[in-house]
Design a protein around this motif. Structure first.
Motif, PDB file in Angstrom:
ATOM      1  N   UNK A   1       3.928  10.205  -9.816  1.00  0.00           N
ATOM      2  CA  UNK A   1       3.305  10.471 -11.106  1.00  0.00           C
ATOM      3  C   UNK A   1       2.662  11.860 -11.168  1.00  0.00           C
ATOM      4  N   UNK A   2       2.549  12.521 -10.029  1.00  0.00           N
ATOM      5  CA  UNK A   2       1.940  13.855 -10.017  1.00  0.00           C
ATOM      6  C   UNK A   2       2.837  14.847 -10.746  1.00  0.00           C
ATOM      7  N   UNK A   3       2.217  15.762 -11.451  1.00  0.00           N
ATOM      8  CA  UNK A   3       2.975  16.812 -12.134  1.00  0.00           C
ATOM      9  C   UNK A   3       3.280  17.920 -11.138  1.00  0.00           C
ATOM     10  N   UNK A   4       4.443  18.564 -11.271  1.00  0.00           N
ATOM     11  CA  UNK A   4       4.771  19.648 -10.332  1.00  0.00           C
ATOM     12  C   UNK A   4       3.774  20.795 -10.469  1.00  0.00           C
ATOM     13  N   UNK A   5       3.480  21.416  -9.340  1.00  0.00           N
ATOM     14  CA  UNK A   5       2.524  22.526  -9.320  1.00  0.00           C
ATOM     15  C   UNK A   5       3.097  23.724 -10.060  1.00  0.00           C
ATOM     16  N   UNK A   6       2.236  24.409 -10.762  1.00  0.00           N
ATOM     17  CA  UNK A   6       2.625  25.603 -11.502  1.00  0.00           C
ATOM     18  C   UNK A   6       1.995  26.816 -10.819  1.00  0.00           C
ATOM     19  N   UNK A   7       2.720  27.925 -10.769  1.00  0.00           N
ATOM     20  CA  UNK A   7       2.116  29.122 -10.163  1.00  0.00           C
ATOM     21  C   UNK A   7       0.961  29.623 -11.014  1.00  0.00           C
ATOM     22  N   UNK A   8       0.046  30.330 -10.342  1.00  0.00           N
ATOM     23  CA  UNK A   8      -1.089  30.887 -11.069  1.00  0.00           C
ATOM     24  C   UNK A   8      -0.582  31.875 -12.107  1.00  0.00           C
ATOM     25  N   UNK A   9      -1.365  32.113 -13.154  1.00  0.00           N
ATOM     26  CA  UNK A   9      -0.934  33.055 -14.194  1.00  0.00           C
ATOM     27  C   UNK A   9      -0.656  34.435 -13.607  1.00  0.00           C
ATOM     28  N   UNK A  10       0.379  35.070 -14.111  1.00  0.00           N
ATOM     29  CA  UNK A  10       0.795  36.419 -13.720  1.00  0.00           C
ATOM     30  C   UNK A  10       1.228  36.516 -12.252  1.00  0.00           C
ATOM     31  N   UNK A  11       1.647  35.380 -11.674  1.00  0.00           N
ATOM     32  CA  UNK A  11       2.099  35.397 -10.271  1.00  0.00           C
ATOM     33  C   UNK A  11       3.301  36.326 -10.092  1.00  0.00           C
ATOM     34  N   UNK A  12       4.289  36.199 -10.944  1.00  0.00           N
ATOM     35  CA  UNK A  12       5.504  37.005 -10.809  1.00  0.00           C
ATOM     36  C   UNK A  12       5.224  38.483 -11.071  1.00  0.00           C
ATOM     37  N   UNK A  13       4.281  38.780 -11.958  1.00  0.00           N
ATOM     38  CA  UNK A  13       3.921  40.179 -12.213  1.00  0.00           C
ATOM     39  C   UNK A  13       3.267  40.780 -10.973  1.00  0.00           C
TER      40      UNK A  13
ATOM     41  N   UNK B   1       0.834  -1.204   0.000  1.00  0.00           N
ATOM     42  CA  UNK B   1       0.000   0.000   0.000  1.00  0.00           C
ATOM     43  C   UNK B   1       0.871   1.257   0.000  1.00  0.00           C
ATOM     44  N   UNK B   2       1.909   1.250   0.815  1.00  0.00           N
ATOM     45  CA  UNK B   2       2.809   2.408   0.859  1.00  0.00           C
ATOM     46  C   UNK B   2       3.508   2.609  -0.484  1.00  0.00           C
ATOM     47  N   UNK B   3       3.958   1.537  -1.081  1.00  0.00           N
ATOM     48  CA  UNK B   3       4.615   1.642  -2.375  1.00  0.00           C
ATOM     49  C   UNK B   3       3.664   2.184  -3.433  1.00  0.00           C
ATOM     50  N   UNK B   4       2.401   1.760  -3.387  1.00  0.00           N
ATOM     51  CA  UNK B   4       1.401   2.276  -4.331  1.00  0.00           C
ATOM     52  C   UNK B   4       1.198   3.776  -4.130  1.00  0.00           C
ATOM     53  N   UNK B   5       1.141   4.196  -2.876  1.00  0.00           N
ATOM     54  CA  UNK B   5       0.976   5.632  -2.587  1.00  0.00           C
ATOM     55  C   UNK B   5       2.160   6.439  -3.117  1.00  0.00           C
ATOM     56  N   UNK B   6       3.355   5.916  -2.910  1.00  0.00           N
ATOM     57  CA  UNK B   6       4.550   6.637  -3.378  1.00  0.00           C
ATOM     58  C   UNK B   6       4.611   6.675  -4.906  1.00  0.00           C
ATOM     59  N   UNK B   7       4.174   5.612  -5.555  1.00  0.00           N
ATOM     60  CA  UNK B   7       4.134   5.618  -7.018  1.00  0.00           C
ATOM     61  C   UNK B   7       3.174   6.695  -7.522  1.00  0.00           C
ATOM     62  N   UNK B   8       1.993   6.800  -6.855  1.00  0.00           N
ATOM     63  CA  UNK B   8       1.021   7.814  -7.254  1.00  0.00           C
ATOM     64  C   UNK B   8       1.593   9.218  -7.058  1.00  0.00           C
TER      65      UNK B   8
END
Length: 111
Positions: A19-31, A9-16
């Motif tokens: 597979x997650x994509x890294x979070x992206x900042x909201x549009x115009x965050x740096x502005x 179960x732990x290995x399945x959780x870590x695999x999931x």
């Protein structure tokens, strides 16, 4: 539950999670961030600026403490490292006076 099942179960959780994509900042965050920082700097320029050592007194107290400590160490080193007095030759009057810790008074043989 079996320990193998728990591990699976732990290995399945870590695999999931992998597979997650890294979070992206909201549009115009740096502005927005740049505008907020510029607004903050404009507010600070309008107010009275203090010298750096009043803004962060820990630096001033730390520097002062180091200077005091160094001066005390140098003073102690100077007093402890005074040059040794030269030993007088054995059998002389000066050696006799130093051995018996006598005052350096003139002793006349006639008295």
């Amino acid at each position: 539950m079996n320990t193998n099942e728990e591990e699976q179960q732990w290995e399945d959780r870590f695999r999931k999670l992998g597979q997650l994509k890294p979070a992206q900042p909201r549009p115009f965050f740096y502005t927005r961030l740049e505008a907020r920082l510029k607004n903050r700097m404009d507010q600070l320029e309008g107010s009275v600026r203090l010298p750096w050592w009043l803004q962060r007194p820990a630096y001033a107290f730390g520097t002062l403490g180091m200077l005091v400590a160094l001066n005390v160490l140098v003073a102690l080193w100077q007093t402890s490292s005074s040059p040794p007095t030269p030993e007088p030759d054995a059998g002389t009057y000066e050696a006799f006076v130093q051995d018996y810790q006598l005052d350096h008074q003139t002793v006349y043989a006639d008295e």
